[in-house]
Design a protein around this motif. Structure first.
Motif, PDB file in Angstrom:
ATOM      1  N   TYR A 202      33.589 -32.788  37.030  1.00 38.54           N
ATOM      2  CA  TYR A 202      35.126 -33.034  36.240  1.00 38.54           C
ATOM      3  C   TYR A 202      35.502 -34.478  36.975  1.00 38.54           C
ATOM      4  O   TYR A 202      36.195 -35.075  36.555  1.00 38.54           O
ATOM      5  CB  TYR A 202      36.149 -32.351  36.255  1.00 38.54           C
ATOM      6  N   TYR A 203      34.747 -34.655  37.944  1.00 35.03           N
ATOM      7  CA  TYR A 203      35.415 -35.987  39.032  1.00 35.03           C
ATOM      8  C   TYR A 203      34.203 -37.270  38.533  1.00 35.03           C
ATOM      9  O   TYR A 203      35.265 -38.062  38.720  1.00 35.03           O
ATOM     10  CB  TYR A 203      34.872 -35.427  40.509  1.00 35.03           C
ATOM     11  N   ASP A 204      33.133 -36.957  37.663  1.00 38.88           N
ATOM     12  CA  ASP A 204      32.790 -37.840  37.184  1.00 38.88           C
ATOM     13  C   ASP A 204      33.141 -38.223  36.144  1.00 38.88           C
ATOM     14  O   ASP A 204      33.548 -39.492  35.632  1.00 38.88           O
ATOM     15  CB  ASP A 204      31.007 -37.804  36.980  1.00 38.88           C
ATOM     16  N   PHE A 205      33.592 -37.223  35.170  1.00 38.24           N
ATOM     17  CA  PHE A 205      34.164 -37.540  33.948  1.00 38.24           C
ATOM     18  C   PHE A 205      35.472 -37.920  33.948  1.00 38.24           C
ATOM     19  O   PHE A 205      35.503 -38.959  33.500  1.00 38.24           O
ATOM     20  CB  PHE A 205      34.734 -36.041  33.366  1.00 38.24           C
ATOM     21  N   ILE A 206      36.703 -37.895  35.844  1.00 35.36           N
ATOM     22  CA  ILE A 206      37.335 -38.466  35.349  1.00 35.36           C
ATOM     23  C   ILE A 206      37.472 -39.726  36.169  1.00 35.36           C
ATOM     24  O   ILE A 206      38.079 -40.951  35.997  1.00 35.36           O
ATOM     25  CB  ILE A 206      38.197 -38.110  37.301  1.00 35.36           C
TER      26      ILE A 206
ATOM     27  N   ASN B 234      39.331 -42.885  25.556  1.00 36.96           N
ATOM     28  CA  ASN B 234      37.799 -42.516  25.638  1.00 36.96           C
ATOM     29  C   ASN B 234      37.495 -41.557  26.716  1.00 36.96           C
ATOM     30  O   ASN B 234      36.370 -41.460  26.734  1.00 36.96           O
ATOM     31  CB  ASN B 234      37.894 -44.308  27.026  1.00 36.96           C
ATOM     32  N   ALA B 235      38.167 -40.370  26.689  1.00 31.10           N
ATOM     33  CA  ALA B 235      37.367 -38.835  26.835  1.00 31.10           C
ATOM     34  C   ALA B 235      35.940 -38.509  25.722  1.00 31.10           C
ATOM     35  O   ALA B 235      35.049 -37.911  26.580  1.00 31.10           O
ATOM     36  CB  ALA B 235      38.951 -37.580  26.752  1.00 31.10           C
TER      37      ALA B 235
ATOM     38  N   GLU C 276      31.011 -38.027  26.276  1.00 34.42           N
ATOM     39  CA  GLU C 276      28.996 -38.034  25.617  1.00 34.42           C
ATOM     40  C   GLU C 276      28.216 -38.631  26.965  1.00 34.42           C
ATOM     41  O   GLU C 276      27.100 -37.951  26.819  1.00 34.42           O
ATOM     42  CB  GLU C 276      28.860 -38.902  23.876  1.00 34.42           C
ATOM     43  N   LYS C 277      29.010 -39.436  27.187  1.00 28.29           N
ATOM     44  CA  LYS C 277      28.138 -40.472  28.517  1.00 28.29           C
ATOM     45  C   LYS C 277      27.600 -38.989  29.700  1.00 28.29           C
ATOM     46  O   LYS C 277      26.380 -39.038  30.165  1.00 28.29           O
ATOM     47  CB  LYS C 277      28.700 -41.411  29.178  1.00 28.29           C
ATOM     48  N   LEU C 278      28.411 -38.244  30.205  1.00 26.64           N
ATOM     49  CA  LEU C 278      28.051 -37.179  31.178  1.00 26.64           C
ATOM     50  C   LEU C 278      27.074 -35.924  30.540  1.00 26.64           C
ATOM     51  O   LEU C 278      26.964 -35.088  31.165  1.00 26.64           O
ATOM     52  CB  LEU C 278      29.368 -36.964  31.905  1.00 26.64           C
ATOM     53  N   GLN C 279      27.297 -36.044  28.900  1.00 24.26           N
ATOM     54  CA  GLN C 279      26.883 -34.951  28.655  1.00 24.26           C
ATOM     55  C   GLN C 279      27.913 -33.592  28.686  1.00 24.26           C
ATOM     56  O   GLN C 279      26.583 -32.648  29.412  1.00 24.26           O
ATOM     57  CB  GLN C 279      25.470 -34.255  28.965  1.00 24.26           C
ATOM     58  N   LEU C 280      28.909 -33.597  28.623  1.00 23.75           N
ATOM     59  CA  LEU C 280      29.499 -32.634  28.553  1.00 23.75           C
ATOM     60  C   LEU C 280      29.727 -31.934  27.656  1.00 23.75           C
ATOM     61  O   LEU C 280      29.835 -32.691  26.311  1.00 23.75           O
ATOM     62  CB  LEU C 280      30.975 -32.955  29.726  1.00 23.75           C
ATOM     63  N   ASN C 281      29.957 -31.150  27.165  1.00 25.07           N
ATOM     64  CA  ASN C 281      30.387 -30.472  25.682  1.00 25.07           C
ATOM     65  C   ASN C 281      31.361 -30.636  25.616  1.00 25.07           C
ATOM     66  O   ASN C 281      33.056 -30.417  25.808  1.00 25.07           O
ATOM     67  CB  ASN C 281      30.546 -28.585  26.193  1.00 25.07           C
ATOM     68  N   TYR C 282      31.954 -31.931  24.482  1.00 29.71           N
ATOM     69  CA  TYR C 282      33.098 -32.597  24.011  1.00 29.71           C
ATOM     70  C   TYR C 282      33.757 -31.327  23.034  1.00 29.71           C
ATOM     71  O   TYR C 282      34.875 -31.406  23.341  1.00 29.71           O
ATOM     72  CB  TYR C 282      32.612 -33.427  23.291  1.00 29.71           C
ATOM     73  N   GLN C 283      33.409 -30.173  22.234  1.00 27.04           N
ATOM     74  CA  GLN C 283      34.104 -29.926  22.074  1.00 27.04           C
ATOM     75  C   GLN C 283      34.769 -28.854  22.314  1.00 27.04           C
ATOM     76  O   GLN C 283      35.349 -28.485  22.276  1.00 27.04           O
ATOM     77  CB  GLN C 283      32.686 -29.480  20.590  1.00 27.04           C
ATOM     78  N   LYS C 284      34.124 -28.659  23.626  1.00 29.45           N
ATOM     79  CA  LYS C 284      34.987 -27.288  23.985  1.00 29.45           C
ATOM     80  C   LYS C 284      35.900 -28.012  25.118  1.00 29.45           C
ATOM     81  O   LYS C 284      36.831 -26.802  25.389  1.00 29.45           O
ATOM     82  CB  LYS C 284      33.713 -26.348  25.032  1.00 29.45           C
TER      83      LYS C 284
END
Length: 215
Positions: A108-112, A125-126, A131-139
């Motif tokens: 989450y800190y990378d996302f922030i 920009n969320a 997508e850049k961090l390969q987090l599940n955007y839909q979740k």
């Protein structure tokens, strides 16, 4: 039989009188109270960013938000920098909920930190950051919700506001270290003026084998 009983009693006695070893895995609590579009808050988060992953083994970092519940607002909340900030809080809280591992390459800190790269674009920009961090955007999107329906993010922000209010925090960012008020960044003087100093403070409070970053 008496011999066995004596041995058992002796063992129990030795266990009871043996000193309890010092806890070496109790992490140092670091609490940040922020607003997602506050320039002072984002500057602190970004300045501390290079140390977070390496401090993860000894630091329990939490981030809570400053906002007000307002049933008449579109999001159900108001914040100093408007409704886009509330939605930014939503996204960041959902990332905290689902990607809490600071030791990972995509927490989450990378996302922030990614969102902070252009605070004017928060929360738009969320998706790009996910997508850049390969987090599940839909979740994350499902957590944030929208269209006037109650969402998980609203519950997360309600609870976060309560924790902020419990500490009587009025300034973003306010930093607590080891459950004590450390400073209000750019308001009241901190014990250190550098992020290296913040790192050293966390390292000094940890009891146990310290990571290389504390050397």
């Amino acid at each position: 039989i008496i011999g066995k009983q004596t041995i058992i009693v002796t063992i129990l006695f030795l266990v009871l009188i043996s000193p309890t070893p010092a806890t070496s895995d109790k992490k140092v609590n670091v609490n940040l109270y922020v607003m997602s579009k506050c320039p002072d808050a984002t500057s602190f988060e970004d300045g501390f960013y290079p140390y977070v992953q390496d401090l993860a083994p000894i630091m329990n970092l939490t981030i809570d938000f400053m906002a007000k519940i307002d049933p008449t607002a579109p999001t159900g909340f108001n914040s100093l920098h408007g409704q886009t900030e509330v939605i930014g809080d939503f996204w960041q809280l959902c990332a905290i909920e689902y990607y809490p591992n600071l030791a990972s390459e995509s927490s989450y800190y990378d996302f922030i930190h990614c969102m902070n790269s252009d605070i004017g674009k928060i929360p738009m920009n969320a998706e790009a950051c996910a997508e850049k961090l390969q987090l599940n955007y839909q979740k994350l999107r499902q957590c944030v919700g929208g269209n006037g329906h109650p969402s998980e993010a609203q519950t997360l922000l309600t609870n976060s506001i309560q924790r902020t209010d419990d500490e009587h925090v009025k300034w973003s960012p306010t930093i607590f270290i080891d459950n004590k008020l450390y400073c209000k960044w750019h308001s009241t003087p901190c014990a250190t003026s550098s992020f290296e100093g913040f790192k050293d403070e966390v390292c000094s409070l940890y009891v146990g084998d310290k990571p290389i970053i504390c050397s």
